[in-house]
Design an enzyme around this catalytic site. Structure first.
Site, PDB file in Angstrom:
ATOM      1  N   SER A  59       9.225  -4.176   8.571  1.00  0.00           N
ATOM      2  CA  SER A  59       9.827  -2.956   7.698  1.00  0.00           C
ATOM      3  C   SER A  59      10.551  -1.663   7.642  1.00  0.00           C
ATOM      4  CB  SER A  59       8.466  -2.021   6.881  1.00  0.00           C
ATOM      5  OG  SER A  59       8.367  -1.925   5.951  1.00  0.00           O
ATOM      6  N   ASP A 176       6.043  -7.101   2.768  1.00  0.00           N
ATOM      7  CA  ASP A 176       6.111  -6.182   3.890  1.00  0.00           C
ATOM      8  C   ASP A 176       5.534  -7.154   5.438  1.00  0.00           C
ATOM      9  OD1 ASP A 176       5.691  -3.993   6.186  1.00  0.00           O
ATOM     10  OD2 ASP A 176       5.214  -2.505   4.436  1.00  0.00           O
TER      11      ASP A 176
END
Length: 328
Positions: A59, A176
């Site tokens: 991320s 993510d």
């Protein structure tokens, strides 16, 4: 620029001999705006001429890690962080989806923002080996990107569930990486022969959550304003609303995964602020400073990596919280 293949003599006496340099891997966690603390840690590593031979990130950690692996020095990283000086600048990077069935935004503008710096850079063209971790929604497992477009991989790794639409790569859907592996230490060790791993975690630990009275991921400064009270019923991200509940539930899993992985780091650096939010990019200076302070506290342990010929014990990492649980 940072040293990537050896150590010059530093002010704190780091050895200069290439043969004495251990192979050190660097892992950067996810964490939204709090991930800007990675820049502060990188500043200290750069100033002390600590050589890094491979990087893994999830991320926001993948975003910062990609720029570092591309060869940007930390002065440039600070300059890039300063581009989002207020909420208006952040909103310019939003590309809403209507109707918001797969997410609130596409994330294409954020990818293009990264491409302004990286261009069409591929993993093969980076200065350092880089692993970018995303979550494969079809297999429900962590997926490691290590070839092809770097910006596309980072886009997939940073696609926050519920906020960003999944990113389709070669017919597969990714979101993510924090959902599957928020601190990918084991993945980095599996891919490379390393003498030690330095991990930077900006996510709240269980201890942080208790000590901060669960303010770690809230926007407490805004909750009392008239504007935010008025839009609360329709603000899906507001405290207690659907995306906030989803995010907190996801965070529960992330914290447990992170703490399990953190035990295998040789040095764990944990810059953290109570009151910070994942979209709090305008406070980039305080996050960068928190990273610097935490990294400076870890320097004695980092020095030991260059003088200790005994294999590291991966079950008992040396932890350095630095700023720890500061108030907002």
């Amino acid at each position: 620029m940072r040293a990537t293949n050896g150590l010059a003599e530093g002010g704190d006496g780091f050895p200069a001999m290439l043969h004495a340099v251990p192979r050190i891997g660097l892992v950067l966690s996810g964490g939204g705006a709090r991930g800007l603390a990675h820049v502060g840690v990188l500043q200290i590593l750069e100033e002390q001429k600590i050589p890094i031979c491979a990087v893994a990130g999830t991320s926001m950690g993948a975003y910062v890690g990609s720029l570092f692996a591309a060869g940007l020095d930390t002065a440039k990283l600070v300059e890039l962080a300063g581009e989002i000086r207020n909420r208006k600048a952040l909103l310019k990077l939003m590309d809403p989806i209507f109707p918001p069935s797969a997410g609130l935004i596409r994330g294409d503008k954020i990818r293009r923002h990264l491409e302004r710096t990286l261009g069409s850079c591929t993993f093969e063209e980076l200065k350092l080996p880089l692993l970018v971790v995303a979550t494969d929604l079809d297999t429900m497992q962590a997926h490691v990107f290590d070839r092809g477009s770097v910006a596309q991989a980072v886009h997939a790794s940073a696609a926050i569930p519920g906020v960003c639409a999944p990113v389709v790569v070669d017919g597969r859907r990714y979101t993510d990486g924090g959902a599957a592996d928020p601190l990918p230490i084991s993945i980095l060790r599996e891919r490379f022969e390393l003498d030690a791993v330095i991990a930077i975690n900006v996510l709240p630990t269980n201890e942080d959550t208790l000590s901060c009275d669960d303010k770690a991921c809230s926007h407490s400064k805004k909750r009392s304003s008239l504007f935010f009270r008025l839009i609360h019923p329709v603000n899906l991200l507001a405290d207690g609303n659907v995306l906030d509940i989803f995010r907190r539930a996801l965070m529960c899993a992330q914290v447990q995964l992170m703490e399990k992985e953190a035990r295998s780091a040789d040095i764990l650096i944990h810059p953290f602020h109570c009151g910070g939010t994942w979209f709090d990019f305008e406070n980039y200076e305080r996050y960068i400073e928190s990273g610097r302070v935490a990294a400076e506290a870890a320097l004695p342990a980092i020095r030991d990596l260059f003088s200790n010929s005994t294999p590291m014990n991966h079950e008992t990492p040396v932890q350095h919280s630095g700023v720890g649980r500061h108030a907002a």
